[in-house]
Write an enzyme that holds these catalytic residues in place. Sequence first.
Site, PDB file in Angstrom:
ATOM      1  N   SER A  65       0.790  -1.231   0.000  1.00  0.00           N
ATOM      2  CA  SER A  65       0.000   0.000   0.000  1.00  0.00           C
ATOM      3  C   SER A  65       0.819   1.276   0.000  1.00  0.00           C
ATOM      4  O   SER A  65       0.299   2.336  -0.320  1.00  0.00           O
ATOM      5  CB  SER A  65      -0.946   0.019   1.209  1.00  0.00           C
ATOM      6  OG  SER A  65      -0.213  -0.090   2.411  1.00  0.00           O
ATOM      7  N   ASP A 115      -3.627   7.913   8.335  1.00  0.00           N
ATOM      8  CA  ASP A 115      -4.472   6.952   9.026  1.00  0.00           C
ATOM      9  C   ASP A 115      -3.601   6.234  10.049  1.00  0.00           C
ATOM     10  O   ASP A 115      -2.505   6.716  10.366  1.00  0.00           O
ATOM     11  CB  ASP A 115      -5.166   5.998   8.044  1.00  0.00           C
ATOM     12  CG  ASP A 115      -4.182   5.216   7.166  1.00  0.00           C
ATOM     13  OD1 ASP A 115      -3.001   5.068   7.553  1.00  0.00           O
ATOM     14  OD2 ASP A 115      -4.593   4.742   6.087  1.00  0.00           O
ATOM     15  N   HIS A 155      -0.433   4.713   7.540  1.00  0.00           N
ATOM     16  CA  HIS A 155       0.278   5.385   6.451  1.00  0.00           C
ATOM     17  C   HIS A 155       0.516   6.861   6.767  1.00  0.00           C
ATOM     18  O   HIS A 155      -0.362   7.526   7.313  1.00  0.00           O
ATOM     19  CB  HIS A 155      -0.529   5.306   5.159  1.00  0.00           C
ATOM     20  CG  HIS A 155      -0.899   3.911   4.777  1.00  0.00           C
ATOM     21  ND1 HIS A 155      -2.086   3.324   5.166  1.00  0.00           N
ATOM     22  CD2 HIS A 155      -0.230   2.983   4.061  1.00  0.00           C
ATOM     23  CE1 HIS A 155      -2.137   2.094   4.693  1.00  0.00           C
ATOM     24  NE2 HIS A 155      -1.025   1.854   4.029  1.00  0.00           N
TER      25      HIS A 155
END
Length: 366
Positions: A52, A341, A344
């Site tokens: 991600s 978040d 990240h």
Amino acid sequence: MMQPLISIKILYSSSSLTICLFFFFLLADYGRAKIMLPENVTVPAVIAFGDSIVDQGANNNLYTVIKANFPPYGKEFIAGKPTGRFTNNKTPADMIAKELGVKEVLPAYLDPSVDDKELLTGVSFASGGSGYDPQTPLLVAVLSLADQLEQFKEYIAKIKGIVGEDRAQYILANSLFLVVAGSDDLANTYFTIGIRKLQYDIASYADLMVSSASNFIRDIYALGARRIGVFGAPPLGCLPSQRTLGGGVLSMCVEEQNQAAQLYNSKLQPHIEYLNSTLAQSRIVFVDIYDPLLAIIENPLQYGIQVVDKGCCGTGNIEVAILCNHLLPTCDDDSKYLFWDSYHPTDKGYTILINQVIGRYVNYFF
């Protein structure tokens, strides 16, 4: 889940002032780094694999909960559009592509709007939640590194069809490849979900990860990649989600996970150096952000950051992917936060980190 950050630690350069000026000029205020490459060096494309951190939207159409193609993700991106990037703005892949003068943003290979020009200047095959352990992507139904490798083969066939064999090989040999994986293996598959704990102690599990990483690098090298940045693991125990899950009432950094990340990095780095010394015409670099990220966490005000123990989204303690959504509030000023978040970084966090990567390691690739 997805991979946090990148771990950036190679040998620190003792290059002369002439070499430093030759390769880059770095602004001092944590603004954007400015790179000056030698006249005979070009970077035709940036190509990314992994999880991600460099997922540019590959998961958007997958049947998985590991997605970020909805608000508030992309809040500061172009036109405030959520694209599947797991942050409020650009990812490290975007930032590196821009600083190398390749293009403004790096698209996902699976983005239906990608045209021939975009293919020739690079794409990302990364899928949030993926990892080196084959079990990791299976847990959350995302693209494995084996899947990404097959897409890369398909990509090579496409660019050969566009520009021919010789030019395609030139693009591959001179592009910068980013391999960003491993954090999901440790944080999720091993610690949080724990399915590998019954089979491996942490040292042997790190060996499994390193073996898989080495094989993947050999695979993309065999297909033409030469300049390859391999990112290690960050201080996983200091991510907001891991603090919440294992840091006690004070949400402290989880030392066991940090030690595991350090152990993995210490095993990965010599393997990368060995590959670099044995694979002909390669520039394979171990990029370690463990220390740089920990430095921000331990001395945030020095970097213009105020909050490092929680994310901007919702409570900041656990919200990530579908748990970070438009029904939740976000912080008033995300530039004060290291994390967007619970997993990240924000655009501000990535900017500080990637400027250090570029300034410290660009000369190792060229």
